[in-house]
Design a protein around this motif. Structure first.
Motif, short mmCIF file in Angstrom:
data_model
loop_
_atom_site.label_atom_id
_atom_site.label_comp_id
_atom_site.label_asym_id
_atom_site.label_seq_id
_atom_site.Cartn_x
_atom_site.Cartn_y
_atom_site.Cartn_z
N TYR A 285 0.84 -1.19 0.00
CA TYR A 285 0.00 0.00 0.00
C TYR A 285 0.88 1.24 0.00
CZ TYR A 285 -2.83 -3.76 1.97
OH TYR A 285 -3.42 -4.99 2.19
N GLN B 141 -6.44 5.62 -8.33
CA GLN B 141 -5.98 4.62 -7.35
C GLN B 141 -6.34 5.02 -5.91
OE1 GLN B 141 -3.99 5.55 -10.04
NE2 GLN B 141 -4.68 3.62 -10.98
N ARG B 142 -6.97 6.15 -5.72
CA ARG B 142 -7.36 6.58 -4.37
C ARG B 142 -8.49 5.68 -3.86
NH1 ARG B 142 -8.45 12.88 -5.45
NH2 ARG B 142 -9.62 11.84 -7.16
N ALA B 143 -8.23 5.01 -2.75
CA ALA B 143 -9.21 4.06 -2.23
C ALA B 143 -9.84 4.54 -0.92
CB ALA B 143 -8.57 2.70 -2.03
N GLY C 199 -3.92 4.01 -1.24
CA GLY C 199 -4.32 3.15 -2.36
C GLY C 199 -3.37 1.98 -2.48
N TRP C 200 -3.61 1.16 -3.48
CA TRP C 200 -2.76 0.00 -3.70
C TRP C 200 -1.48 0.41 -4.41
CZ3 TRP C 200 -8.12 -0.69 -4.03
CH2 TRP C 200 -8.65 -1.68 -3.17
N SER D 17 -6.99 0.21 -9.54
CA SER D 17 -7.98 1.26 -9.41
C SER D 17 -8.99 0.88 -8.33
CB SER D 17 -8.72 1.50 -10.74
OG SER D 17 -7.81 1.91 -11.74
N ALA D 18 -9.52 1.88 -7.71
CA ALA D 18 -10.56 1.69 -6.69
C ALA D 18 -11.88 2.17 -7.29
CB ALA D 18 -10.22 2.46 -5.44
N PRO E 154 -14.30 4.48 -3.83
CA PRO E 154 -13.52 4.93 -2.65
C PRO E 154 -14.41 5.05 -1.42
CG PRO E 154 -13.09 6.30 -4.58
CD PRO E 154 -14.30 5.49 -4.90
N PRO F 167 -11.66 -1.55 -0.12
CA PRO F 167 -10.71 -0.79 0.70
C PRO F 167 -10.73 -1.18 2.17
CG PRO F 167 -11.85 0.67 -0.81
CD PRO F 167 -12.55 -0.67 -0.88
#
Length: 395
Positions: free
Chosen positions: A264, A317-319, A338-339, A344-345, A348, A363
């Motif tokens: 992460y 990629q923001r989760a 994010g990962w 991709s998230a 979120p 998440p």
């Protein structure tokens, strides 16, 4: 009509009995002196007090009075008149004022014999009741208020209580002034840390997160990149930029961390505003009441550093994320996670919801809410420590 009482001689001897033997007063030498003339009953009676009926032998319905005269008749009329006058005087005195002297104990004095005025005796002062309240007293043709000792004590307590209350209020004012001054210094010092504090003090190379992971697991974050201090352009989503506009942007400090497994990545930021405490309090109130920290269209953007595990950390990629508006410092602290593999998230989730045990989103299951929340809390804690140190030791 009851029969007249027996003559005095039937109850008491006309002359006192002679004393003989060795009593307390010694032998009666006059009675045994040879040739001494005998005293007449008239002279003996003149030396003795008039004899009245004893309270124990007094008959019901009779008024004590002087002994009967030579003719054996009582002075009933004069005694009754005297008793009536005394009773009337007592009734008038009792009804006039509670300060009247106490009633004498025993029968009234005989006719023609005057006793000392009880009001002039020291014992009369003890007979008067204790005054517990003010009462007007005539003095020199004017009324003067007479205050008892309890009233004076109560008044003294009231004055003392008012003085203590006034002192407490004054002390609280002085204390509040001192607290306001200290808070002002604290706030002003915090606003200068963006260029006074070293990078490693605000964003240390390694951050320990004891119990910060899912289920209370420990976490360790390692810093992978530090962004140069800059303005706030392109650092937030457009709507979040608009929400933060009232407090202004003095400087923005950012750093990106990764966990021990490098699975992460998390960007943490400190936005130093231009606002005063009132504006910061207003912004914090708006975030709290409108739930702005939970809206997916109000997210901070990550800092993706090249040649690091966070190189592919972009907006998609923001989760999970968290935003905290401080009121004791002109700072807005945030974190977004994010990962690390660039995944991709789709949906979120704010960190406050992702750390819940009932959360089932991706998440939340991955622990990205704990990553954002745990790292943001510890960076904010270090900021407060830096503010305290700078306040205690100003340069």
């Amino acid at each position: 009509m009851s029969p007249p009482p027996p003559p005095a001689s039937a109850r008491f001897p006309d002359a006192p009995p002679s004393r003989s033997g060795s009593g307390a007063g010694g032998p009666d030498r006059t009675a045994h002196r040879p040739g001494a003339p005998a005293e007449t009953s008239t002279e003996t009676t003149a030396r003795l007090r008039p004899i009245t009926d004893s309270p124990r032998t007094q008959r019901p319905g009779t008024v004590p009075g002087p002994a009967p005269g030579p003719g054996g008749e009582r002075r009933t009329a004069s005694v009754s008149a005297s008793a009536s006058a005394v009773s009337a005087g007592r009734a008038q005195t009792s009804a006039w004022s509670p300060l009247a002297p106490a009633r004498p104990v025993g029968p009234p004095p005989p006719v023609g014999v005057s006793l000392p005025d009880p009001a002039l005796s020291w014992s009369a002062m003890a007979a008067r009741p204790v005054m517990v309240a003010g009462e007007p007293e005539a003095f020199g043709g004017r009324a003067r208020l007479r205050v008892g000792p309890r009233t004076a004590a109560a008044a003294a307590c009231i004055v003392l209580g008012l003085g203590l209350i006034g002192g407490a209020v004054t002390g609280s004012w002085l204390t509040d002034d001192g607290e306001d001054g200290a808070l002002g210094d604290h706030f002003a010092t915090a606003g200068t840390l963006w260029h006074n504090a070293p990078v490693d003090q605000l964003f240390p190379p390694t951050v320990e997160g004891t119990g910060a992971g899912p289920g209370g697991a420990d976490r360790t974050w390692t810093r992978v990149a530090v962004a140069p201090d800059s303005g706030c352009a392109h650092a937030f989503d457009p709507l979040l930029q608009k929400v933060l506009a009232p407090v202004g942007c003095q400087r923005l400090l950012r750093a990106t961390y990764t966990d021990a497994t490098q699975s992460y990545v998390t960007t943490v930021g400190l936005l130093f505003t231009k606002a005063d405490p009132v504006a910061m309090a207003a912004l914090a109130h708006r975030f709290r009441t409108e739930g702005l920290d939970r809206r997916a269209d109000l997210m901070p953007r990550p800092y993706a550093a090249k040649d690091t595990v966070a190189a592919g950390f972009g907006d998609k990629q923001r989760a999970s994320w968290t935003i905290s508006v401080l009121t004791d410092a002109p700072v807005v602290a945030y974190a977004v996670s994010g990962w690390a593999d660039g995944r991709s998230a789709d949906v979120p989730q704010p960190a406050a919801d992702a750390v819940s045990a009932e959360a089932t989103t991706a998440p939340a299951q991955a622990g990205l809410g704990n990553e954002a929340q745990g790292l943001a809390d510890r960076i904010e804690r270090r900021l407060r420590q830096s503010i305290g140190t700078a306040t205690e030791n100003p340069s």
